[in-house]
Write a protein that holds these residues in place. Sequence first.
Motif, PDB file in Angstrom:
ATOM      1  N   ILE A  11      -9.815  -4.920  -1.338  1.00  0.00           N
ATOM      2  CA  ILE A  11      -8.353  -4.950  -1.353  1.00  0.00           C
ATOM      3  C   ILE A  11      -7.911  -6.157  -2.189  1.00  0.00           C
ATOM      4  CG2 ILE A  11      -6.269  -5.179   0.078  1.00  0.00           C
ATOM      5  CD1 ILE A  11      -7.863  -3.868   2.364  1.00  0.00           C
ATOM      6  N   PRO A  12      -7.065  -5.947  -3.183  1.00  0.00           N
ATOM      7  CA  PRO A  12      -6.704  -7.045  -4.079  1.00  0.00           C
ATOM      8  C   PRO A  12      -5.819  -8.100  -3.411  1.00  0.00           C
ATOM      9  CG  PRO A  12      -5.461  -5.077  -4.624  1.00  0.00           C
ATOM     10  CD  PRO A  12      -6.441  -4.681  -3.567  1.00  0.00           C
ATOM     11  N   THR A  13      -5.728  -9.273  -4.027  1.00  0.00           N
ATOM     12  CA  THR A  13      -4.792 -10.291  -3.560  1.00  0.00           C
ATOM     13  C   THR A  13      -3.366  -9.802  -3.826  1.00  0.00           C
ATOM     14  OG1 THR A  13      -4.781 -11.335  -5.724  1.00  0.00           O
ATOM     15  CG2 THR A  13      -6.385 -12.182  -4.132  1.00  0.00           C
ATOM     16  N   ILE A  50      -4.505   0.040 -16.290  1.00  0.00           N
ATOM     17  CA  ILE A  50      -3.815   0.880 -15.309  1.00  0.00           C
ATOM     18  C   ILE A  50      -2.612   1.584 -15.924  1.00  0.00           C
ATOM     19  CG2 ILE A  50      -2.509   0.798 -13.132  1.00  0.00           C
ATOM     20  CD1 ILE A  50      -4.468  -1.409 -12.221  1.00  0.00           C
ATOM     21  N   LYS A  51      -1.909   0.858 -16.779  1.00  0.00           N
ATOM     22  CA  LYS A  51      -0.712   1.446 -17.393  1.00  0.00           C
ATOM     23  C   LYS A  51      -1.083   2.679 -18.225  1.00  0.00           C
ATOM     24  CE  LYS A  51       3.510   0.019 -19.548  1.00  0.00           C
ATOM     25  NZ  LYS A  51       4.009  -0.653 -20.723  1.00  0.00           N
ATOM     26  N   ALA A  73       2.111  -2.040 -13.092  1.00  0.00           N
ATOM     27  CA  ALA A  73       1.505  -1.262 -14.174  1.00  0.00           C
ATOM     28  C   ALA A  73       1.583   0.232 -13.891  1.00  0.00           C
ATOM     29  CB  ALA A  73       0.050  -1.678 -14.361  1.00  0.00           C
ATOM     30  N   SER A  74       1.686   0.588 -12.612  1.00  0.00           N
ATOM     31  CA  SER A  74       1.762   2.002 -12.239  1.00  0.00           C
ATOM     32  C   SER A  74       3.160   2.563 -12.457  1.00  0.00           C
ATOM     33  CB  SER A  74       1.385   2.169 -10.763  1.00  0.00           C
ATOM     34  OG  SER A  74       2.481   1.794  -9.935  1.00  0.00           O
ATOM     35  N   ILE A 132      -6.050   2.498  -2.647  1.00  0.00           N
ATOM     36  CA  ILE A 132      -5.559   1.456  -3.556  1.00  0.00           C
ATOM     37  C   ILE A 132      -5.828   1.841  -5.014  1.00  0.00           C
ATOM     38  CG2 ILE A 132      -5.838  -0.943  -4.282  1.00  0.00           C
ATOM     39  CD1 ILE A 132      -6.570  -1.390  -1.218  1.00  0.00           C
ATOM     40  N   ARG A 138       3.088   5.816  -5.953  1.00  0.00           N
ATOM     41  CA  ARG A 138       2.856   5.975  -7.401  1.00  0.00           C
ATOM     42  C   ARG A 138       1.568   6.757  -7.660  1.00  0.00           C
ATOM     43  NH1 ARG A 138       5.552   7.137 -10.085  1.00  0.00           N
ATOM     44  NH2 ARG A 138       4.509   6.507 -11.979  1.00  0.00           N
ATOM     45  N   MET A 139       0.537   6.490  -6.843  1.00  0.00           N
ATOM     46  CA  MET A 139      -0.732   7.204  -7.002  1.00  0.00           C
ATOM     47  C   MET A 139      -0.577   8.696  -6.775  1.00  0.00           C
ATOM     48  SD  MET A 139      -3.272   4.516  -5.088  1.00  0.00           S
ATOM     49  CE  MET A 139      -4.699   5.596  -5.012  1.00  0.00           C
ATOM     50  N   GLU A 140       0.454   9.077  -6.003  1.00  0.00           N
ATOM     51  CA  GLU A 140       0.705  10.488  -5.723  1.00  0.00           C
ATOM     52  C   GLU A 140       1.777  11.066  -6.649  1.00  0.00           C
ATOM     53  OE1 GLU A 140      -0.984  12.435  -3.487  1.00  0.00           O
ATOM     54  OE2 GLU A 140      -2.275  10.680  -3.336  1.00  0.00           O
ATOM     55  N   GLY A 141       2.187  10.268  -7.619  1.00  0.00           N
ATOM     56  CA  GLY A 141       3.192  10.764  -8.555  1.00  0.00           C
ATOM     57  C   GLY A 141       4.612  10.712  -8.012  1.00  0.00           C
ATOM     58  N   ILE A 153       0.839  -1.206   0.000  1.00  0.00           N
ATOM     59  CA  ILE A 153       0.000   0.000   0.000  1.00  0.00           C
ATOM     60  C   ILE A 153       0.873   1.255   0.000  1.00  0.00           C
ATOM     61  CG2 ILE A 153      -1.646   1.335   1.403  1.00  0.00           C
ATOM     62  CD1 ILE A 153      -2.972  -1.447   2.039  1.00  0.00           C
ATOM     63  N   ILE A 199      -8.086   2.972  -8.272  1.00  0.00           N
ATOM     64  CA  ILE A 199      -7.314   2.643  -9.478  1.00  0.00           C
ATOM     65  C   ILE A 199      -7.642   1.217  -9.913  1.00  0.00           C
ATOM     66  CG2 ILE A 199      -4.957   2.237 -10.318  1.00  0.00           C
ATOM     67  CD1 ILE A 199      -4.302   4.882  -9.483  1.00  0.00           C
ATOM     68  N   ARG A 200      -7.825   0.335  -8.933  1.00  0.00           N
ATOM     69  CA  ARG A 200      -8.135  -1.058  -9.247  1.00  0.00           C
ATOM     70  C   ARG A 200      -9.435  -1.168 -10.053  1.00  0.00           C
ATOM     71  NH1 ARG A 200     -10.286  -5.656  -5.195  1.00  0.00           N
ATOM     72  NH2 ARG A 200      -9.577  -7.491  -6.344  1.00  0.00           N
ATOM     73  N   TYR A 203      -2.102   5.734 -16.118  1.00  0.00           N
ATOM     74  CA  TYR A 203      -0.947   6.486 -15.627  1.00  0.00           C
ATOM     75  C   TYR A 203      -0.298   7.306 -16.741  1.00  0.00           C
ATOM     76  CZ  TYR A 203      -0.511   4.718 -10.815  1.00  0.00           C
ATOM     77  OH  TYR A 203      -0.709   4.457  -9.476  1.00  0.00           O
ATOM     78  N   GLU A 228      -2.453  -9.848  -7.544  1.00  0.00           N
ATOM     79  CA  GLU A 228      -3.078  -8.758  -8.314  1.00  0.00           C
ATOM     80  C   GLU A 228      -2.481  -7.407  -7.928  1.00  0.00           C
ATOM     81  OE1 GLU A 228      -7.350  -8.319  -7.901  1.00  0.00           O
ATOM     82  OE2 GLU A 228      -7.266  -6.498  -9.102  1.00  0.00           O
ATOM     83  N   PHE A 229      -2.190  -7.247  -6.653  1.00  0.00           N
ATOM     84  CA  PHE A 229      -1.616  -5.989  -6.168  1.00  0.00           C
ATOM     85  C   PHE A 229      -0.250  -5.738  -6.808  1.00  0.00           C
ATOM     86  CE2 PHE A 229      -2.357  -3.432  -2.020  1.00  0.00           C
ATOM     87  CZ  PHE A 229      -2.125  -2.250  -2.684  1.00  0.00           C
ATOM     88  N   ILE A 283      -0.893  -4.481 -10.251  1.00  0.00           N
ATOM     89  CA  ILE A 283      -1.342  -3.079 -10.226  1.00  0.00           C
ATOM     90  C   ILE A 283      -0.135  -2.163 -10.020  1.00  0.00           C
ATOM     91  CG2 ILE A 283      -2.639  -1.375  -8.856  1.00  0.00           C
ATOM     92  CD1 ILE A 283      -4.725  -3.556  -8.307  1.00  0.00           C
ATOM     93  N   ASN A 318       2.594   1.357  -3.632  1.00  0.00           N
ATOM     94  CA  ASN A 318       1.628   1.694  -4.676  1.00  0.00           C
ATOM     95  C   ASN A 318       1.021   3.089  -4.443  1.00  0.00           C
ATOM     96  OD1 ASN A 318      -0.046   0.769  -7.000  1.00  0.00           O
ATOM     97  ND2 ASN A 318      -1.684   1.116  -5.517  1.00  0.00           N
ATOM     98  N   GLU A 345       1.614  11.340 -12.927  1.00  0.00           N
ATOM     99  CA  GLU A 345       1.835  11.863 -11.573  1.00  0.00           C
ATOM    100  C   GLU A 345       0.539  12.069 -10.802  1.00  0.00           C
ATOM    101  OE1 GLU A 345       4.637  15.008 -11.276  1.00  0.00           O
ATOM    102  OE2 GLU A 345       5.944  14.138 -12.795  1.00  0.00           O
ATOM    103  N   GLY A 346      -0.056  10.991 -10.417  1.00  0.00           N
ATOM    104  CA  GLY A 346      -1.282  11.081  -9.621  1.00  0.00           C
ATOM    105  C   GLY A 346      -2.524  10.972 -10.475  1.00  0.00           C
ATOM    106  N   PRO A 347      -2.692   9.857 -11.219  1.00  0.00           N
ATOM    107  CA  PRO A 347      -3.778   9.747 -12.196  1.00  0.00           C
ATOM    108  C   PRO A 347      -5.180   9.847 -11.605  1.00  0.00           C
ATOM    109  CG  PRO A 347      -2.720   7.618 -11.860  1.00  0.00           C
ATOM    110  CD  PRO A 347      -1.875   8.631 -11.164  1.00  0.00           C
TER     111      PRO A 347
END
Lengths: 170, 102
Positions: free
Chosen positions: A109-111, B74-75, A121-122, B102, A44-47, A38, B63-64, B78, A114-115, A118, A41, B83-85
């Motif tokens: 919440i993914p396995t 997902i790719k 891919a990010s 997540i 990455r979600m925050e850039g 978490i 995102i999931r 992004y 899968e996580f 994800i 990942n 930077e924060g999709p």
Amino acid sequence: MEILDAPVQTSIKKEKSLKKIMIINSKATVDSVYAALILANGARMEGIESELFCTFFGLEMLQPKKMDHLHVATVGNPGLHIPTMIGGLPGMETLASTMMKKEMDKLDIPTVSEFLEIYKASGGKIFACKLAMEMFHLTKEDLWEDIDGVLTVGDFYSRAQDEGCQIIFV
Amino acid sequence: MEATLANEKIEVNEQGYLLDMDQWHEGIARAIAAEEGIELTNRHFEVVNFLRKEQKNGTSLSIRKIGKSGVVDIKEFYELFPEGPLKKASRIAGIAKPASCI
């Protein structure tokens, strides 16, 4: 008409001070592995650039045969509030782990497998520890095929030299 | 607070997310995207429209879920909103800031 003393300032975007995060996971418990995933990942979600380094028992999360069958510790884990002697009974760990996974599934919440996908891919990177692999007699073929490499401690630190990089040990 | 987007006065919160998703139109999306340094293509709008549809249905976005939607993987998500999709795409879509981990 009102006259302003200073011109209206347009909003200035602040440069982020945290640019890269490196997470180290050395344990195979559900709580440790998910905390690592978490955090990695989420960066990455925050850039934020993100790397995950698995060592010792943390290598279990990178082994396809094991990654989706991780357990929560029922002994030596006071947060679970199960008396030690009962926590040690056969089947208790499997029961507690199944219950926890059910709760996680409810929250979408993914396995672990899968996580990892994800996260990959990010644009996140995943590394395994060379020394720990030797200790457990693991080869690259035993690990998830999409890891980015096997590192020594020196390799790890050389990746942490950029300004704005922080290291977290889970 | 109020912001001027595409020559219109729009109600936004302090982080720049629209307070009322019905005030949104494509011009506003382009204005917000420009602030984020993104030039919107049809592909972006396909994703943005999907997010708006999901928001209307009351789905909490992650995102999931977006990766499983069949609209975008997902790719690519992004790549479209670097930077924060999830945060950027939600802001451009005129919907609330997502609270997903997540």
